[in-house]
Enzyme design. Structure first.
Site, PDB file in Angstrom:
ATOM      1  N   SER A 133       0.814  -1.221   0.000  1.00  0.00           N
ATOM      2  CA  SER A 133       0.000   0.000   0.000  1.00  0.00           C
ATOM      3  C   SER A 133       0.842   1.262   0.000  1.00  0.00           C
ATOM      4  O   SER A 133       1.902   1.321   0.633  1.00  0.00           O
ATOM      5  CB  SER A 133      -0.859  -0.015   1.265  1.00  0.00           C
ATOM      6  OG  SER A 133      -1.423   1.252   1.497  1.00  0.00           O
TER       7      SER A 133
ATOM      8  N   GLU B 166       0.157   3.620   1.713  1.00  0.00           N
ATOM      9  CA  GLU B 166       0.171   4.028   3.122  1.00  0.00           C
ATOM     10  C   GLU B 166       1.559   3.768   3.738  1.00  0.00           C
ATOM     11  O   GLU B 166       1.924   4.406   4.722  1.00  0.00           O
ATOM     12  CB  GLU B 166      -0.928   3.262   3.862  1.00  0.00           C
ATOM     13  CG  GLU B 166      -1.211   3.689   5.272  1.00  0.00           C
ATOM     14  CD  GLU B 166      -1.854   5.072   5.459  1.00  0.00           C
ATOM     15  OE1 GLU B 166      -2.382   5.632   4.465  1.00  0.00           O
ATOM     16  OE2 GLU B 166      -1.798   5.600   6.567  1.00  0.00           O
TER      17      GLU B 166
ATOM     18  N   TYR C 202      -1.573   0.215  10.659  1.00  0.00           N
ATOM     19  CA  TYR C 202      -1.842  -0.426   9.361  1.00  0.00           C
ATOM     20  C   TYR C 202      -0.630  -0.274   8.432  1.00  0.00           C
ATOM     21  O   TYR C 202      -0.168  -1.258   7.835  1.00  0.00           O
ATOM     22  CB  TYR C 202      -3.091   0.202   8.722  1.00  0.00           C
ATOM     23  CG  TYR C 202      -3.294  -0.179   7.274  1.00  0.00           C
ATOM     24  CD1 TYR C 202      -3.912  -1.374   6.929  1.00  0.00           C
ATOM     25  CD2 TYR C 202      -2.870   0.667   6.245  1.00  0.00           C
ATOM     26  CE1 TYR C 202      -4.094  -1.725   5.594  1.00  0.00           C
ATOM     27  CE2 TYR C 202      -3.048   0.327   4.913  1.00  0.00           C
ATOM     28  CZ  TYR C 202      -3.669  -0.868   4.591  1.00  0.00           C
ATOM     29  OH  TYR C 202      -3.840  -1.216   3.270  1.00  0.00           O
TER      30      TYR C 202
HETATM   31  P1  NAP Z   1     -11.469  -4.587   1.752  1.00  0.00           P
HETATM   32  O1  NAP Z   1     -12.619  -4.253   0.869  1.00  0.00           O
HETATM   33  O2  NAP Z   1     -11.440  -4.062   3.140  1.00  0.00           O
HETATM   34  O3  NAP Z   1     -11.373  -6.202   1.797  1.00  0.00           O
HETATM   35  C1  NAP Z   1     -10.574  -6.841   2.753  1.00  0.00           C
HETATM   36  C2  NAP Z   1     -10.775  -8.333   2.606  1.00  0.00           C
HETATM   37  O4  NAP Z   1      -9.961  -9.006   3.574  1.00  0.00           O
HETATM   38  C3  NAP Z   1     -12.223  -8.808   2.870  1.00  0.00           C
HETATM   39  O5  NAP Z   1     -12.513  -9.852   1.986  1.00  0.00           O
HETATM   40  C4  NAP Z   1     -12.139  -9.336   4.308  1.00  0.00           C
HETATM   41  O6  NAP Z   1     -13.120 -10.308   4.603  1.00  0.00           O
HETATM   42  C5  NAP Z   1     -10.765  -9.972   4.262  1.00  0.00           C
HETATM   43  N1  NAP Z   1     -10.185 -10.225   5.580  1.00  0.00           N
HETATM   44  C6  NAP Z   1      -9.998  -9.335   6.591  1.00  0.00           C
HETATM   45  N2  NAP Z   1      -9.399  -9.952   7.635  1.00  0.00           N
HETATM   46  C7  NAP Z   1      -9.206 -11.247   7.287  1.00  0.00           C
HETATM   47  C8  NAP Z   1      -8.631 -12.365   7.935  1.00  0.00           C
HETATM   48  N3  NAP Z   1      -8.142 -12.287   9.173  1.00  0.00           N
HETATM   49  N4  NAP Z   1      -8.596 -13.535   7.269  1.00  0.00           N
HETATM   50  C9  NAP Z   1      -9.099 -13.659   6.023  1.00  0.00           C
HETATM   51  N5  NAP Z   1      -9.668 -12.623   5.351  1.00  0.00           N
HETATM   52  C10 NAP Z   1      -9.706 -11.422   5.982  1.00  0.00           C
HETATM   53  O7  NAP Z   1     -10.086  -4.141   1.076  1.00  0.00           O
HETATM   54  P2  NAP Z   1      -9.787  -3.762  -0.458  1.00  0.00           P
HETATM   55  O8  NAP Z   1     -10.014  -2.299  -0.622  1.00  0.00           O
HETATM   56  O9  NAP Z   1     -10.429  -4.733  -1.355  1.00  0.00           O
HETATM   57  O10 NAP Z   1      -8.199  -3.956  -0.485  1.00  0.00           O
HETATM   58  C11 NAP Z   1      -7.617  -5.209  -0.783  1.00  0.00           C
HETATM   59  C12 NAP Z   1      -6.205  -5.263  -0.234  1.00  0.00           C
HETATM   60  O11 NAP Z   1      -5.423  -4.209  -0.815  1.00  0.00           O
HETATM   61  C13 NAP Z   1      -6.104  -5.051   1.274  1.00  0.00           C
HETATM   62  O12 NAP Z   1      -5.021  -5.830   1.732  1.00  0.00           O
HETATM   63  C14 NAP Z   1      -5.776  -3.585   1.426  1.00  0.00           C
HETATM   64  O13 NAP Z   1      -5.101  -3.354   2.644  1.00  0.00           O
HETATM   65  C15 NAP Z   1      -4.904  -3.370   0.215  1.00  0.00           C
HETATM   66  N6  NAP Z   1      -4.892  -2.031  -0.366  1.00  0.00           N
HETATM   67  C16 NAP Z   1      -6.063  -1.422  -0.677  1.00  0.00           C
HETATM   68  C17 NAP Z   1      -6.033  -0.181  -1.280  1.00  0.00           C
HETATM   69  C18 NAP Z   1      -7.311   0.532  -1.671  1.00  0.00           C
HETATM   70  O14 NAP Z   1      -7.242   1.742  -1.918  1.00  0.00           O
HETATM   71  N7  NAP Z   1      -8.429  -0.160  -1.785  1.00  0.00           N
HETATM   72  C19 NAP Z   1      -4.802   0.439  -1.560  1.00  0.00           C
HETATM   73  C20 NAP Z   1      -3.631  -0.242  -1.238  1.00  0.00           C
HETATM   74  C21 NAP Z   1      -3.675  -1.483  -0.657  1.00  0.00           C
HETATM   75  P3  NAP Z   1     -14.597  -9.893   5.117  1.00  0.00           P
HETATM   76  O15 NAP Z   1     -15.380  -9.516   3.881  1.00  0.00           O
HETATM   77  O16 NAP Z   1     -15.072 -11.112   5.789  1.00  0.00           O
HETATM   78  O17 NAP Z   1     -14.408  -8.705   6.037  1.00  0.00           O
HETATM   79  O1  G4F Z   2     -10.674   6.744   2.716  1.00  0.00           O
HETATM   80  P1  G4F Z   2      -9.672   6.681   3.808  1.00  0.00           P
HETATM   81  O2  G4F Z   2     -10.096   6.048   5.068  1.00  0.00           O
HETATM   82  O3  G4F Z   2      -8.389   5.978   3.174  1.00  0.00           O
HETATM   83  P2  G4F Z   2      -6.843   5.925   3.584  1.00  0.00           P
HETATM   84  O4  G4F Z   2      -6.633   6.218   5.007  1.00  0.00           O
HETATM   85  O5  G4F Z   2      -6.094   6.778   2.602  1.00  0.00           O
HETATM   86  O6  G4F Z   2      -6.519   4.370   3.352  1.00  0.00           O
HETATM   87  C1  G4F Z   2      -6.946   3.691   2.172  1.00  0.00           C
HETATM   88  O7  G4F Z   2      -5.941   3.804   1.199  1.00  0.00           O
HETATM   89  C2  G4F Z   2      -4.700   3.122   1.511  1.00  0.00           C
HETATM   90  C3  G4F Z   2      -3.760   3.369   0.331  1.00  0.00           C
HETATM   91  O8  G4F Z   2      -3.023   4.544   0.543  1.00  0.00           O
HETATM   92  C4  G4F Z   2      -5.012   1.653   1.679  1.00  0.00           C
HETATM   93  F1  G4F Z   2      -3.849   0.968   1.910  1.00  0.00           F
HETATM   94  C5  G4F Z   2      -5.970   1.471   2.845  1.00  0.00           C
HETATM   95  O9  G4F Z   2      -6.283   0.085   2.960  1.00  0.00           O
HETATM   96  C6  G4F Z   2      -7.251   2.241   2.537  1.00  0.00           C
HETATM   97  O10 G4F Z   2      -7.870   1.624   1.429  1.00  0.00           O
HETATM   98  O11 G4F Z   2      -9.170   8.162   4.167  1.00  0.00           O
HETATM   99  C7  G4F Z   2      -8.655   9.036   3.179  1.00  0.00           C
HETATM  100  C8  G4F Z   2      -8.444  10.416   3.802  1.00  0.00           C
HETATM  101  C9  G4F Z   2      -7.624  10.403   5.092  1.00  0.00           C
HETATM  102  O12 G4F Z   2      -6.703  11.452   5.046  1.00  0.00           O
HETATM  103  C10 G4F Z   2      -8.646  10.675   6.180  1.00  0.00           C
HETATM  104  O13 G4F Z   2      -8.133  11.327   7.336  1.00  0.00           O
HETATM  105  O14 G4F Z   2      -9.714  10.962   4.146  1.00  0.00           O
HETATM  106  C11 G4F Z   2      -9.616  11.568   5.425  1.00  0.00           C
HETATM  107  N1  G4F Z   2     -10.954  11.645   6.027  1.00  0.00           N
HETATM  108  C12 G4F Z   2     -11.574  12.807   6.374  1.00  0.00           C
HETATM  109  N2  G4F Z   2     -12.773  12.542   6.928  1.00  0.00           N
HETATM  110  C13 G4F Z   2     -11.751  10.615   6.356  1.00  0.00           C
HETATM  111  C14 G4F Z   2     -12.902  11.176   6.917  1.00  0.00           C
HETATM  112  N3  G4F Z   2     -11.601   9.279   6.203  1.00  0.00           N
HETATM  113  C15 G4F Z   2     -12.624   8.470   6.608  1.00  0.00           C
HETATM  114  N4  G4F Z   2     -12.504   7.125   6.433  1.00  0.00           N
HETATM  115  N5  G4F Z   2     -13.767   8.968   7.195  1.00  0.00           N
HETATM  116  C16 G4F Z   2     -13.944  10.321   7.369  1.00  0.00           C
HETATM  117  O15 G4F Z   2     -14.978  10.777   7.874  1.00  0.00           O
END
Ligand code: NAP
Ligand code: G4F
Length: 343
Positions: free
Chosen positions: A130, A132, A153
């Site tokens: 990520s 992050e 995280y």
């Molecule tokens: P998500 O929608 O939160 O999905 C997370 C998945 O992980 C769900 O299927 C969840 O199952 C499963 N999970 C959580 N804890 C588990 C455990 N202990 N054992 C087995 N399965 C588990 O996340 P996403 O946005 O699709 O992201 C996919 C991956 O990319 C994650 O690793 C995230 O950290 C990473 N990532 C995401 C972003 C982004 O912007 N979306 C960016 C960079 C990296 P349940 O449905 O049962 O909760």
């Molecule tokens: O949507 P967010 O919660 O995403 P964040 O923290 O960037 O993390 C996501 O992206 C990562 C990749 O860089 C992934 F690895 C991670 O798994 C996840 O998918 O927050 C985005 C921004 C932050 O700066 C937060 O402080 O939005 C700001 N924010 C402001 N108000 C809020 C809110 N975020 C959330 N969730 N809820 C609020 O009310």
């Protein structure tokens, strides 16, 4: 027929990746957590009864906290490709549940890598790393940027990144890190900021809500479109050599700008509806993430096509359509569960 195992198949990315791999003719296996309520809504449209001819998606109970189960699963399936997408993926929640986040988002990855090794199978391995991890390192960020995580995280993802590289170097495993910047879609979890905003816009437009409570509006993110990013994951595992890649749009957008675009698209003024609530602030914030994906473009031919403005419109349209479609059953659901006040 190639076989793939996806952990996190019920999540946003897992569902799009399963769709992509099925469309390419793969047999897809997914790890799902046993839950007292159904957690497969994002993949239900892909599911066929395994007794029916032509079923190519199979779901298996398991958890990244259970290493022995991962070994038996891998030994039974013998996948050609393993995509480790499972994680506790919410940054704000990781401050509330740091130990659990470390156990799944961090140690979970080495359990899966070790299971690959112990099961003695030959496969390619994708780790969902990520942006992050870059945390406080100033943008633009690329594969050479120093990691400076700002949350439990982010720190857990740094651990997973390094063990993935270590298994590549120590055991010759074709293991890669996709360092993905934020990517969103109508399937995005409802407590991530983009979906929280677009879902609220739809409900305000329908007269069901009036206020949206938010935290820091000044942070900068590089928001792309999730279906394009899972294509990038797949391409990383088809490459000749294992290496790590950043996927990003390169286009910065503040939370405030995303808000403005989403509300404007529905003919609303965000100033009339958005209120501040400090509970949505994080103890340490990541101020600015803007990715440089030029290596992915030159080596994999991957380039993001959808930017944050287009994305906001896609998500608002989808949330308005979902609300109209689901009618009164949906309308009775509160914007967020009452207990979910931290994210
Ligand atoms: P998500 O929608 O939160 O999905 C997370 C998945 O992980 C769900 O299927 C969840 O199952 C499963 N999970 C959580 N804890 C588990 C455990 N202990 N054992 C087995 N399965 C588990 O996340 P996403 O946005 O699709 O992201 C996919 C991956 O990319 C994650 O690793 C995230 O950290 C990473 N990532 C995401 C972003 C982004 O912007 N979306 C960016 C960079 C990296 P349940 O449905 O049962 O909760
Ligand atoms: O949507 P967010 O919660 O995403 P964040 O923290 O960037 O993390 C996501 O992206 C990562 C990749 O860089 C992934 F690895 C991670 O798994 C996840 O998918 O927050 C985005 C921004 C932050 O700066 C937060 O402080 O939005 C700001 N924010 C402001 N108000 C809020 C809110 N975020 C959330 N969730 N809820 C609020 O009310």
């Amino acid at each position: 027929m190639k076989k793939a195992l996806i952990t996190g198949i019920t999540g946003q990315d897992g569902s799009y990746l399963a769709e992509l791999l099925l469309s390419k003719g793969y047999e897809v296996h997914g790890l799902i957590r046993r839950s007292s309520t159904f957690n497969t809504s994002r993949i239900d449209h892909l599911y066929k009864d395994p007794h029916e001819p032509g079923a190519r998606m199979f779901l298996h109970y398991g958890d990244l906290s259970d290493g022995a189960r991962l070994v038996t699963l891998l030994a039974g399936i013998h996948p050609d490709e393993v995509y480790n997408l499972a994680a506790q993926s919410h940054v704000r929640v990781s401050f509330d549940e740091p130990e659990h986040t470390g156990d799944t988002t961090g140690i979970g990855s080495i359990r899966l890598l070790e299971a690959v090794r112990l099961a003695g199978i030959q496969c390619r391995f994708y780790q969902a790393s990520s942006s992050e991890m870059f945390g406080a390192s100033p943008p633009p960020q690329n594969e050479d940027t120093l990691f400076y995580p700002r949350s439990p995280y982010g720190a857990a993802k740094v651990y997973s990144y390094w063990v993935t590289r270590n298994y590549r170097e120590a055991y010759g495993l074709f293991a890669v890190n996709g360092i993905l910047f934020n990517h969103e879609s109508p399937r995005r979890g409802e407590t991530f900021v983009t979906r929280k905003i677009t879902r609220s816009v739809a409900r305000i437009k329908a007269g069901l809500e009036h206020n949206l409570y938010m935290g820091n509006l000044d942070s900068v993110r590089d928001w792309g479109y999730a279906p394009e990013y899972v294509e990038g994951m797949w391409r990383m595992l088809q490459a000749d050599e294992p290496r790590d890649y950043v996927l990003a749009t390169g286009v910065p957008c503040t939370v405030k700008e995303f808000l403005e675009t989403a509300f404007d698209h529905a003919g609303l003024d965000w100033h009339d509806h958005v209120k501040f609530d400090e509970r949505y602030l994080r103890p340490t914030e990541v101020d600015s993430l803007i990715g440089d994906a030029s290596h992915a473009e030159s080596a994999l031919g991957w380039k993001a096509g959808v930017d944050a403005t287009q994305l906001a419109r896609i998500m608002v349209d989808a949330d308005i359509a979902a609300l109209e479609c689901e009618g009164s059953a949906w309308i009775d659901t509160p914007l967020l569960p009452a207990w979910d006040k931290a994210s």
